[in-house]
Design a protein around this motif. Structure first.
Motif, PDB file in Angstrom:
ATOM      1  N   SER A   7       0.943  -1.171   0.047  1.00 51.25           N
ATOM      2  CA  SER A   7       0.022  -0.002   0.010  1.00 51.25           C
ATOM      3  C   SER A   7       0.793   1.280  -0.062  1.00 51.25           C
ATOM      4  N   TYR A   8       1.753   1.127   0.581  1.00 52.15           N
ATOM      5  CA  TYR A   8       2.835   2.221   0.885  1.00 52.15           C
ATOM      6  C   TYR A   8       3.432   2.585  -0.440  1.00 52.15           C
ATOM      7  N   LEU A   9       3.876   1.509  -1.027  1.00 55.67           N
ATOM      8  CA  LEU A   9       4.746   1.665  -2.282  1.00 55.67           C
ATOM      9  C   LEU A   9       3.765   2.165  -3.179  1.00 55.67           C
ATOM     10  N   ALA A  10       2.759   1.749  -3.439  1.00 58.09           N
ATOM     11  CA  ALA A  10       1.591   2.119  -4.531  1.00 58.09           C
ATOM     12  C   ALA A  10       1.250   3.671  -4.252  1.00 58.09           C
ATOM     13  N   ARG A  11       1.352   3.839  -2.933  1.00 60.51           N
ATOM     14  CA  ARG A  11       0.795   5.382  -2.665  1.00 60.51           C
ATOM     15  C   ARG A  11       2.121   6.241  -2.990  1.00 60.51           C
ATOM     16  N   ALA A  12       3.360   5.793  -2.967  1.00 57.73           N
ATOM     17  CA  ALA A  12       4.248   6.796  -3.181  1.00 57.73           C
ATOM     18  C   ALA A  12       4.621   6.775  -4.692  1.00 57.73           C
ATOM     19  N   ARG A  13       4.367   5.769  -5.536  1.00 63.38           N
ATOM     20  CA  ARG A  13       4.399   5.683  -6.702  1.00 63.38           C
ATOM     21  C   ARG A  13       3.400   6.564  -7.413  1.00 63.38           C
ATOM     22  N   ASP A  14       2.092   6.825  -6.893  1.00 55.65           N
ATOM     23  CA  ASP A  14       1.355   7.745  -7.268  1.00 55.65           C
ATOM     24  C   ASP A  14       1.682   9.321  -7.269  1.00 55.65           C
ATOM     25  N   LEU A  15       2.641   9.501  -6.720  1.00 55.91           N
ATOM     26  CA  LEU A  15       2.968  10.908  -6.476  1.00 55.91           C
ATOM     27  C   LEU A  15       3.777  11.371  -7.613  1.00 55.91           C
ATOM     28  N   GLY A  16       4.238  10.415  -8.423  1.00 56.63           N
ATOM     29  CA  GLY A  16       5.316  10.819  -9.421  1.00 56.63           C
ATOM     30  C   GLY A  16       4.959   9.716 -10.768  1.00 56.63           C
ATOM     31  N   ASP A  17       6.304   9.640 -11.589  1.00 55.75           N
ATOM     32  CA  ASP A  17       6.134   8.717 -12.708  1.00 55.75           C
ATOM     33  C   ASP A  17       7.020   7.573 -12.502  1.00 55.75           C
ATOM     34  N   LEU A  18       8.063   7.650 -11.693  1.00 55.74           N
ATOM     35  CA  LEU A  18       8.986   6.690 -11.594  1.00 55.74           C
ATOM     36  C   LEU A  18       9.251   6.356  -9.915  1.00 55.74           C
ATOM     37  N   LEU A  19       8.983   5.060  -9.395  1.00 57.42           N
ATOM     38  CA  LEU A  19       9.590   4.666  -8.070  1.00 57.42           C
ATOM     39  C   LEU A  19      10.721   4.140  -7.995  1.00 57.42           C
ATOM     40  N   VAL A  20      11.771   4.866  -7.306  1.00 57.96           N
ATOM     41  CA  VAL A  20      13.085   4.108  -7.157  1.00 57.96           C
ATOM     42  C   VAL A  20      13.099   3.928  -5.373  1.00 57.96           C
ATOM     43  N   VAL A  21      13.367   2.527  -5.217  1.00 62.22           N
ATOM     44  CA  VAL A  21      13.476   2.105  -3.731  1.00 62.22           C
ATOM     45  C   VAL A  21      14.975   1.635  -3.731  1.00 62.22           C
ATOM     46  N   SER A  22      15.446   2.293  -2.458  1.00 57.51           N
ATOM     47  CA  SER A  22      16.760   2.085  -2.058  1.00 57.51           C
ATOM     48  C   SER A  22      16.533   1.311  -1.082  1.00 57.51           C
ATOM     49  N   LEU A  23      17.170   0.005  -0.763  1.00 59.05           N
ATOM     50  CA  LEU A  23      17.115  -0.966  -0.087  1.00 59.05           C
ATOM     51  C   LEU A  23      18.383  -1.014   0.842  1.00 59.05           C
ATOM     52  N   ASN A  24      17.953  -1.048   2.106  1.00 53.06           N
ATOM     53  CA  ASN A  24      19.055  -1.301   3.166  1.00 53.06           C
ATOM     54  C   ASN A  24      20.053  -2.615   2.841  1.00 53.06           C
ATOM     55  N   SER A  25      21.274  -2.469   2.882  1.00 50.22           N
ATOM     56  CA  SER A  25      22.180  -3.854   2.691  1.00 50.22           C
ATOM     57  C   SER A  25      21.733  -4.754   4.081  1.00 50.22           C
ATOM     58  N   ASP A  26      22.315  -5.950   3.775  1.00 55.48           N
ATOM     59  CA  ASP A  26      22.211  -6.827   4.802  1.00 55.48           C
ATOM     60  C   ASP A  26      22.912  -6.347   6.064  1.00 55.48           C
ATOM     61  N   ALA A  27      24.316  -5.583   5.838  1.00 55.52           N
ATOM     62  CA  ALA A  27      25.022  -5.117   7.108  1.00 55.52           C
ATOM     63  C   ALA A  27      24.272  -3.714   7.649  1.00 55.52           C
ATOM     64  N   SER A  28      23.627  -3.046   6.841  1.00 55.07           N
ATOM     65  CA  SER A  28      22.973  -2.048   7.205  1.00 55.07           C
ATOM     66  C   SER A  28      21.584  -2.525   8.123  1.00 55.07           C
ATOM     67  N   VAL A  29      20.910  -3.475   7.879  1.00 55.79           N
ATOM     68  CA  VAL A  29      19.910  -3.873   8.476  1.00 55.79           C
ATOM     69  C   VAL A  29      20.559  -4.465   9.900  1.00 55.79           C
ATOM     70  N   ARG A  30      21.411  -4.934   9.918  1.00 48.02           N
ATOM     71  CA  ARG A  30      22.168  -5.767  11.200  1.00 48.02           C
ATOM     72  C   ARG A  30      22.164  -4.377  12.271  1.00 48.02           C
ATOM     73  N   ARG A  31      22.861  -3.263  11.493  1.00 42.96           N
ATOM     74  CA  ARG A  31      23.197  -2.092  12.282  1.00 42.96           C
ATOM     75  C   ARG A  31      21.786  -1.486  12.978  1.00 42.96           C
ATOM     76  N   LEU A  32      20.676  -1.608  12.349  1.00 44.45           N
ATOM     77  CA  LEU A  32      19.412  -0.922  12.671  1.00 44.45           C
ATOM     78  C   LEU A  32      19.094  -1.639  13.709  1.00 44.45           C
ATOM     79  N   ASN A  33      19.601  -2.692  14.401  1.00 46.87           N
ATOM     80  CA  ASN A  33      18.720  -3.356  15.542  1.00 46.87           C
ATOM     81  C   ASN A  33      17.450  -3.697  15.328  1.00 46.87           C
TER      82      ASN A  33
END
Length: 169
Positions: free
Chosen positions: A50-76
């Protein structure tokens, strides 16, 4: 084979190097409004979709930057997170029609991605305000704006993981 063509289209949407993606976006920028969001997206659920669809509706192209595995581990997020490798999470996101490109970041925040990709709109969900986000000045310096989408109550990957663990006990 149809599944082979579908898989090939998915992998074209995944651009691991932000600099390579930035070159592609620069060719489209004058004709398209580029929307960006970021996150872990460890177990994709309807709140994410739902969130991604609503984000895409704000423009023409949706880019998702995904946390790397190491980044996720640091996020606790928990001792066993991420549950899915970044490459697998990217493939699931790329399968969504509303997602045009997926890339990765290894830092703790998406600021470097935002400097490189320079979206017109950076989207976050939940209880944030533009003033509370450390990336807001970066987005604004690139000529963009920050949009906050309302939090979808009842959806949390962390709580979903906890429910699955309790069910296994």
């Amino acid at each position: 084979m149809e599944s082979g063509r579908f898989f090939a289209r998915l992998t074209q949407k995944i651009v691991p190097e932000r600099e390579t993606l930035a070159l592609r976006l620069n060719e489209l920028r004058s004709m398209r409004t580029i929307v960006h969001t970021n996150g872990v997206f460890d177990i994709l659920h309807s709140g994410h979709v739902s969130y991604l669809a609503r984000a895409r509706d704000l423009g023409d192209l949706l880019v998702v930057s995904l946390n790397s595995d190491a980044s996720v581990r640091r996020l606790n997020k928990g001792p066993d997170r991420p549950l899915n490798r970044a490459e697998d999470r990217a493939l699931v996101l790329a399968a969504l029609e509303c997602v045009d490109f997926v890339t990765f970041f290894s830092e703790d925040t998406p600021q470097a991605s935002l400097e490189i990709l320079r979206p017109a709109i950076h989207v976050k969900g939940g209880d944030y305000t533009p003033a509370s986000l450390p990336e807001t000045p970066t987005v604004q310096a690139g000529g963009g704006r920050v949009e906050i989408l309302p939090f979808v109550p009842g959806f949390s990957t962390t709580s979903l993981v906890e429910r699955i663990r309790r069910a296994g006990d």
